[in-house]
Enzyme design. Structure first.
Site, short mmCIF file in Angstrom:
data_model
loop_
_atom_site.label_atom_id
_atom_site.label_comp_id
_atom_site.label_asym_id
_atom_site.label_seq_id
_atom_site.Cartn_x
_atom_site.Cartn_y
_atom_site.Cartn_z
N GLU A 160 8.17 -4.84 5.23
CA GLU A 160 8.51 -4.09 4.01
C GLU A 160 9.48 -2.95 4.33
OE1 GLU A 160 5.35 -1.49 2.23
OE2 GLU A 160 5.62 -2.83 0.52
N GLU A 207 4.85 2.35 -7.80
CA GLU A 207 3.54 2.82 -8.25
C GLU A 207 3.44 4.34 -8.27
OE1 GLU A 207 3.25 0.59 -5.43
OE2 GLU A 207 2.95 -1.22 -6.61
N ASP A 267 6.49 3.54 -11.68
CA ASP A 267 7.79 2.96 -11.32
C ASP A 267 7.61 1.77 -10.37
OD1 ASP A 267 7.20 4.07 -8.83
OD2 ASP A 267 8.86 5.49 -8.83
C1 BGC Z 1 5.43 -1.53 -3.62
C2 BGC Z 1 5.74 -2.42 -4.80
C3 BGC Z 1 5.56 -3.87 -4.43
C4 BGC Z 1 4.22 -4.12 -3.78
C5 BGC Z 1 4.07 -5.53 -3.26
C6 BGC Z 1 4.06 -1.88 -3.08
O1 BGC Z 1 3.80 -1.05 -2.00
O2 BGC Z 1 5.42 -0.19 -4.04
O3 BGC Z 1 7.05 -2.23 -5.23
O4 BGC Z 1 5.71 -4.65 -5.58
O5 BGC Z 1 4.06 -3.24 -2.71
O6 BGC Z 1 5.10 -5.88 -2.42
#
Ligand code: BGC
Length: 371
Positions: free
Chosen positions: A324, A167, A164
C-alpha cells in the site's frame, strides 16, 4: 524493492495477484494478507481493479465484479428508497443508516468496526461499470438494479459530508469524493441502463457538483482543495481530472492541481497522500504515483508518466508484490512505530496498488494482449 523489474513480467504478476484472489462471488478482496482489510471488498478499490482487468485482457473478471456489485446494491434498493424518502421529507438520516464503505466477500455489510460512510466508491463503481460496458460492448441492462440504486443514492446524497478516500474527516465535503460522484452521475446522465427520469436527476446533480467544485472547491492558488474550504491538496484530487473529468485535461484548474500535488507531495519519485499524513509515518503510495502518472500521460507528458510507472513498479518485493505504501520518504517518521504496533506491517499485496500499475501501463501502450 526490485530495482529493474521486467515490466511485462510485473504486469502479469499483478494480474495473477488480482485474479487468484478474486472471490467466487466476484468480489475483489482489498488485501487478504492484512488483518484489518481481510475479508472485505471496497467499492473504490474494486472499481479501479475492475478497470485494470477490463483494460488488460480480463473482461470476464471485471464483469464478475460488476455482477457482485449489482447484487450487493440490488439487495439494498429498499434501504435506499427509504433513505431517499426520509431526505425528501426533510429528515437527515444518521450515517449509521447509510450504505457501508466496504462489504464482506459474500456481499454482507460486515460487523467489524470501520469508518463506514464514504460516498466515492458508489460513484467510482458507476464510472467503472460504464467504462467496462462501453469498452467491451456489453449491455448495461445486466447491471440495471445496481445502477438504479447507486444513481438514486448519489443523486440524493452527493452533498452530504462523509469520510474521504482515507477514512478521515467525516465532517467535510472532499474534492476527490465529489469528483468520483460526479463521474458516476455523469455516466448515468446518458446511460442506456437507466430511465429518462434517473438520467435527468443524475445530470442535474452532476452539474451541481461541478459547479460546487469549481467555485467553493478551488483554493486561492487555483488548485482544487482537499475539502471545501481547505487550502491543502490531496494526491487523490488528480482523479478529478483523469479519470473523472470534472475538469478537462489541460484546463488551468487541472494544471494547477497537478502542479501543486507535485510540489507538495511528490518526493524521491513517489507520491504522498497529503502533507499531514501520519499513517505508518506517511510514506509514498505507489497507487497515487500511478494516478499522477495517468494524468501526466493524458496531458501528453509521457516521459514523466513512464518515470512514475517505473518507480511504482520498482516498489515490488522480490516476489513481485506491491504494498500500500513504502517508506524511503516518510513525512512523519515519528508515527511509524506506533502504527506498526497497532496495525502490524503495511498491507501487501494491495490489489489497488497492482491495478494502478496495470492501468498506467495500458495508458502508456503496454497491455498484455499486444505483444
Ligand atoms: C485506505 C482506503 C482503502 C482501504 C483498502 C484504507 O487504509 O484508507 O482508501 O480503500 O484501505 O485498501
Amino acid at each position: 524493492m526490485n530495482p529493474q523489474p521486467d515490466l511485462r513480467a510485473q504486469l502479469r504478476r499483478g494480474v495473477r495477484v488480482i485474479a487468484d484472489h478474486q472471490a467466487a462471488s466476484g468480489a475483489y478482496p482489498a488485501c487478504q494478507e492484512f488483518s484489518a482489510y481481510s475479508g472485505y471488498c471496497w467499492l473504490r478499490d474494486g472499481s479501479f481493479v475492475a478497470e485494470a482487468m477490463s483494460r488488460q485482457g480480463q473482461p470476464d473478471s471485471a464483469s464478475a465484479f460488476h455482477d457482485w456489485c449489482d447484487r450487493v446494491l440490488a439487495d439494498r434498493q429498499g434501504q435506499v428508497a427509504t433513505l431517499v424518502g426520509q431526505s425528501r421529507d426533510g429528515r437527515v438520516p444518521p450515517i449509521t443508516d447509510m450504505l457501508p464503505t466496504r462489504f464482506t466477500l459474500a456481499g454482507e455489510s460486515g460487523s467489524d468496526p470501520w469508518w463506514d460512510f464514504q460516498l466515492d466508491g458508489y460513484g467510482a463503481w458507476l464510472w467503472a461499470v460504464h467504462q467496462h460496458a462501453a469498452r467491451h460492448r456489453l449491455p448495461l441492462a445486466r447491471w440495471q438494479r445496481g445502477l438504479q440504486t447507486a444513481c438514486d443514492y448519489l443523486a440524493e446524497f452527493w452533498n452530504t459530508p462523509c469520510y474521504d478516500w482515507w477514512e478521515e474527516h467525516v465532517e467535510q465535503r472532499h474534492g476527490s469524493t465529489l469528483g468520483a460522484i460526479y463521474a458516476g452521475l455523469k455516466a448515468c446522465s446518458s446511460s442506456p441502463g437507466l430511465d429518462s427520469g434517473r438520467q435527468t436527476r443524475a445530470a442535474d446533480a452532476a452539474a451541481r457538483i461541478k459547479h460546487t467544485l469549481l467555485t467553493a472547491g478551488v483554493s486561492p492558488g487555483g488548485q482544487l482543495s482537499k475539502w471545501i474550504g481547505s487550502n491543502e491538496v490531496d494526491a487523490s484530487l488528480a482523479a478529478c481530472v483523469v479519470p473523472f473529468q470534472v475538469v478537462p485535461v489541460g484546463h488551468p484548474t487541472a494544471e494547477a492541481t497537478l502542479a501543486k500535488i507535485e510540489t507538495d507531495l511528490l518526493a524521491g519519485g513517489g507520491v504522498h497522500r497529503f502533507r499531514a499524513d501520519v499513517f505508518f509515518g506517511g510514506g509514498q503510495w505507489p497507487l497515487l504515483t500511478c494516478l499522477l502518472g495517468w494524468n501526466q500521460a493524458r496531458a501528453g507528458r509521457a516521459a514523466q508518466a513512464a518515470e512514475l510507472l517505473a518507480w511504482a513498479v520498482a516498489q515490488a518485493d522480490s516476489d513481485g508484490l506491491v504494498p500500500e505504501q513504502v517508506g524511503a520518504h516518510r513525512r512523519h517518521p515519528e508515527h511509524q512505530a506506533e502504527r506498526i504496533a497497532k496495525w502490524r506491517p503495511v498491507a501487501k499485496p494491495l490489489r489497488w496498488s497492482h491495478d494502478m500499475n496495470l492501468i498506467l501501463a495500458a495508458e502508456l501502450g503496454t497491455t498484455l494482449e499486444n505483444r
